[in-house]
Design an enzyme around this catalytic site. Structure first.
Site, short mmCIF file in Angstrom:
data_model
loop_
_atom_site.label_atom_id
_atom_site.label_comp_id
_atom_site.label_asym_id
_atom_site.label_seq_id
_atom_site.Cartn_x
_atom_site.Cartn_y
_atom_site.Cartn_z
N LYS A 77 -23.46 16.05 -6.55
CA LYS A 77 -23.64 16.99 -7.66
C LYS A 77 -25.08 16.91 -8.17
CE LYS A 77 -21.36 18.11 -12.12
NZ LYS A 77 -20.29 17.70 -13.05
N SER A 152 -17.12 21.37 -14.20
CA SER A 152 -18.47 21.75 -13.80
C SER A 152 -18.85 21.31 -12.38
CB SER A 152 -19.48 21.15 -14.78
OG SER A 152 -19.42 19.73 -14.76
N SER A 176 -14.40 17.60 -15.51
CA SER A 176 -15.25 18.24 -14.49
C SER A 176 -15.10 17.76 -13.06
CB SER A 176 -16.72 18.12 -14.88
OG SER A 176 -17.01 19.12 -15.81
N1 GLN Z 1 -15.28 21.79 -18.91
C1 GLN Z 1 -15.57 20.79 -19.88
C2 GLN Z 1 -16.73 21.22 -20.74
O1 GLN Z 1 -17.10 22.33 -20.63
C3 GLN Z 1 -15.82 19.47 -19.23
C4 GLN Z 1 -17.18 19.36 -18.64
C5 GLN Z 1 -17.39 18.08 -17.92
O2 GLN Z 1 -16.46 17.31 -17.71
N2 GLN Z 1 -18.64 17.82 -17.57
O3 GLN Z 1 -17.26 20.49 -21.51
#
Ligand code: GLN
Length: 488
Positions: A77, A152, A176
């Site tokens: 990532k 994400s 994420s």
């Molecule tokens: N989707 C969640 C957010 O928008 C989690 C993001 C993440 O785990 N980096 O914060």
């Protein structure tokens, strides 16, 4: 080269059935063929990956290496640093930043003989649930190109699902790793907070962030987790944990499984709920003792997360000021007479940040700054921390009666591109079952448990296994047994 796993690669390499160069070339070919439509990768290290592969082949020839992940082609990532390579975190504001050191997880994997294929797409600074917040355009779900891969870590999950990498690293602050794994039909593990070093991960919310594996199988997830876990002197929150061994008895006899009633309420789509119930029946068939439990503060997890997380985001993102890293409005000054020219230092900060961050990132910085401001600190941030403790206590008391907790990873399968971008609250609801785990600091994984049909396409559904602090062994072993049980 089809259906490879880490174990198959390692045994094939040892038996000289194929070379690491051949394995890596196979994935590079897949990337060439499919990345243009899926857009999982932002950057592919073609030459460097082949060079690394040749190095592994030489070491294997000379019997200088024998690890459980040697030769593993992995995607990373793009918020995890690899020295000497571009790192964007999905944002314009970092361009053209080149990492000056490698994350601890990268050093460990390099040492163990993994090969890095490239960097994958993500929501800007890991903020989002669909990978649509990337400054470089969205990634597409391999199961339906009109749908999101989740986020994400959407690029990492899509890369593994489309066989553009054997495995990948993601980061999980509120879901994420697990939510994109669920949307893309792969396995994703968020380790216990402190289980894996965050050194070299671009921080989103430091009390919630963890790096973890995204793989095709539970066994691969456990091998990759084993290769990256452990204490690191560069991350004071890490602790040394026991070496990890997967329980392969093939039975769940004696395992107490809790099913939280709060995870089956409004918002959970009917057929997704039905898949989860089928999976739970399967756990019973495998010998588990399933019982309903309650996590009374579950409904407060999302509001607490959306106070604690932005508060930490607002502090962590202060460093992107147009002076220290990457893009700066100051670079344009003097070259043109455009309206964006900064007149003074304050304007360099303000205009760089206005131009470099997307709307979602700015929204969170503003929410966090507000929640931390004098006069509101007690009402918002402090209150949220108090409720965070209650959420932890819910899990503590549940784990007095059960060994693991099982439920859905996400209330829906992958949604359509653009479907939720106009409505941040609707986007935030994608994380309703995942954020509590980060607030409590416990480990959890998502694994595929069937599909549901949407517009004539079969879309994967993820089953979430939640474990006790530092007890990845039990959730991975239970997931392994479930996965093997489904195959037979
Ligand atoms: N989707 C969640 C957010 O928008 C989690 C993001 C993440 O785990 N980096 O914060």
């Amino acid at each position: 080269m089809e259906n490879l796993t880490i174990t198959k690669i390692v045994s094939g390499l040892k038996a000289k059935k194929f070379s690491c160069r051949e394995v890596v070339s196979h994935y590079l070919k897949n990337i060439k063929g499919k990345n243009e439509e899926i857009r999982a990768y932002l950057d592919v290290f073609e030459e460097e990956a082949l060079r690394q592969a040749d190095g592994i082949d030489e070491k294997i020839g000379a019997e200088e290496i024998d690890t459980t992940v040697m030769g593993m082609p992995i995607a990373v990532k793009d918020n995890i640093l690899i020295r000497g390579t571009k790192t964007t975190a999905g944002s314009k504001i970092l361009e053209p930043y080149i990492a000056s050191y490698s994350a601890t997880v990268i050093e460990k994997l390099k040492h163990a003989g993994a090969v890095f294929l490239g960097k994958t797409n993500l929501d800007e600074f890991a903020m989002g649930s669909s990978t649509e917040n990337s400054a470089f355009g969205p990634t597409r779900n391999p199961y339906d190109l009109g749908r999101v891969p989740g986020g994400s870590s959407g690029g990492s999950a899509a890369a593994v699902a489309a066989d553009l990498a054997l495995a990948a690293l993601g980061s999980d602050t509120g879901g994420s790793i697990r939510q994109p794994a669920s949307f893309c039909g792969v396995v994703g593990l968020k380790p216990t907070y402190g289980g894996v070093s965050r050194h070299g991960l671009i921080a989103m919310a430091s009390s919630l962030d963890q790096i973890g594996p995204i793989t095709k199988t539970v066994e691969d997830a456990s091998l990759l987790f084993e290769a990256i876990r452990g204490r690191d002197r560069y991350d004071a929150t890490t602790v040394e944990t026991k070496p990890f061994v997967l329980d392969r008895r093939g039975s769940l006899r004696g395992l107490k499984v809790g099913v939280p009633k709060e995870y089956f309420g409004e918002g959970l789509e009917g057929d997704v709920g039905a898949r989860i119930h089928q999976a739970i029946a399967e756990l019973t068939r495998l010998g588990a003792e399933v019982q309903e439990i309650s996590l009374p503060h579950a409904r407060l997890a999302l509001p607490v997360y959306y106070l604690v997380m932005p508060a930490e985001v607002s502090a962590n993102l202060a460093r992107f000021d147009g002076i220290r890293y990457g893009f700066s409005i100051a670079d344009r000054c003097g070259h043109s007479q455009s309206r964006t020219d900064a007149e003074n230092l304050y304007e360099v900060y303000a205009k760089t940040r206005a131009d470099g961050f997307s709307a979602e990132v700015k929204r969170r910085i503003m929410l966090g700054t507000y929640a931390l401001s004098a006069g509101y600190y007690d009402a918002y941030y402090n209150k949220a921390q108090q409720v965070r403790r209650l959420i932890q206590e819910d899990f503590k008391s549940a784990f007095r009666t059960v060994d693991i907790i099982v439920g859905p990873t996400s209330p829906t399968p992958a949604f359509r591109l653009g479907e939720r971008t106009a409505n941040p609250l609707q986007m935030y609801l994608a994380d309703i079952y995942t954020v509590a785990v980060n607030l409590a600091g416990i480990p959890a994984l998502s694994l595929p448990c069937g599909t549901v049909e949407r517009e004539e396409k079969n879309l994967p559904v993820g089953l979430q296994f939640i474990g006790k602090w530092f007890d990845e062994t039990t959730i991975l072993s239970a997931a392994y047994t479930f996965e093997q049980g489904r195959k037979s």
